[in-house]
Design an enzyme around this catalytic site. Sequence first.
Site, PDB file in Angstrom:
ATOM      1  CD  GLN A 104       3.621   5.679   2.599  1.00  0.00           C
ATOM      2  OE1 GLN A 104       2.600   5.134   2.189  1.00  0.00           O
ATOM      3  NE2 GLN A 104       4.679   4.987   2.998  1.00  0.00           N
ATOM      4  N   GLY A 108       0.830  -1.206   0.000  1.00  0.00           N
ATOM      5  CA  GLY A 108       0.000   0.000   0.000  1.00  0.00           C
ATOM      6  C   GLY A 108       0.861   1.250   0.000  1.00  0.00           C
ATOM      7  CG  HIS A 141       0.476   0.551   7.241  1.00  0.00           C
ATOM      8  ND1 HIS A 141       1.570  -0.067   7.807  1.00  0.00           N
ATOM      9  CD2 HIS A 141       0.986   1.570   6.488  1.00  0.00           C
ATOM     10  CE1 HIS A 141       2.671   0.570   7.426  1.00  0.00           C
ATOM     11  NE2 HIS A 141       2.349   1.553   6.616  1.00  0.00           N
ATOM     12  CD  GLU A 142      -0.571   2.338   3.084  1.00  0.00           C
ATOM     13  OE1 GLU A 142      -0.189   3.524   3.051  1.00  0.00           O
ATOM     14  OE2 GLU A 142       0.218   1.391   3.186  1.00  0.00           O
ATOM     15  CB  CYS A 189       6.351   1.763   6.842  1.00  0.00           C
ATOM     16  SG  CYS A 189       5.717   3.339   6.247  1.00  0.00           S
ATOM     17  CG  LEU A 190       6.717   1.091   0.533  1.00  0.00           C
ATOM     18  CD1 LEU A 190       5.928   1.447  -0.720  1.00  0.00           C
ATOM     19  CD2 LEU A 190       7.823   0.094   0.204  1.00  0.00           C
ATOM     20  CG  HIS A 196       1.087   6.333   5.988  1.00  0.00           C
ATOM     21  ND1 HIS A 196       2.291   6.828   6.440  1.00  0.00           N
ATOM     22  CD2 HIS A 196       1.333   5.045   5.637  1.00  0.00           C
ATOM     23  CE1 HIS A 196       3.211   5.874   6.367  1.00  0.00           C
ATOM     24  NE2 HIS A 196       2.660   4.779   5.888  1.00  0.00           N
TER      25      HIS A 196
HETATM   26 ZN    ZN Z   1       3.563   2.960   5.635  1.00  0.00          ZN
END
Ligand code: ZN
Length: 172
Positions: free
Chosen positions: A51, A46, A136-137, A94-95, A140
């Site tokens: 991000q 995701g 999770h997203e 997480c990216l 963010h």
């Molecule tokens: Zn993340």
Amino acid sequence: MAKLPIITLPDPTLRKVSAPVERVDDELRTLMDDMLETMYAAPGVGLAAIQVGIPRRLLVVDATEEGEEPSPLCLVNPEIVTLGPEMRVHEEGCLSIPDVRVEIERPSTLTVRYVDREGELRELSADGLLATAIQHEINHLDGKLIIDFLSALKRDMVVRKFKKQARSAEAL
Ligand SMILES: [Zn+2]
């Protein structure tokens, strides 16, 4: 389509609360496509718009396994309607926080209401990895990161490590 640069810790943008998207138009659809390309290339499950430095309530997700037919989802202004009673533990990455994994317990099922690519209001029921990834997203979009699930001590250790890395990268 274009791959976008992903911002990482300790970039303060990651702590911003994203604002609602006002209109689904071609510009937004281009951003969705670019975010999907960026997510698949990473690779990740995701990606939230914040991000890639855009503080708008938009996320893309695809929780299908390798070898399965891809199933990209674009969620605009997502809102969780219900969370199920069962919990699921997943070691999340997480990216924006490379090489860090945090074991997090979250509800294993949910219903989310969102606006889709065509501007239609929709509801989706999700479970397993997809439910985890959506939560999770959405975190963010509210400036919340997986390290917030750690103790203050461990969180500070991770943040310090990334600050140090950022400083040495600048020095080069
Ligand atoms: Zn993340």
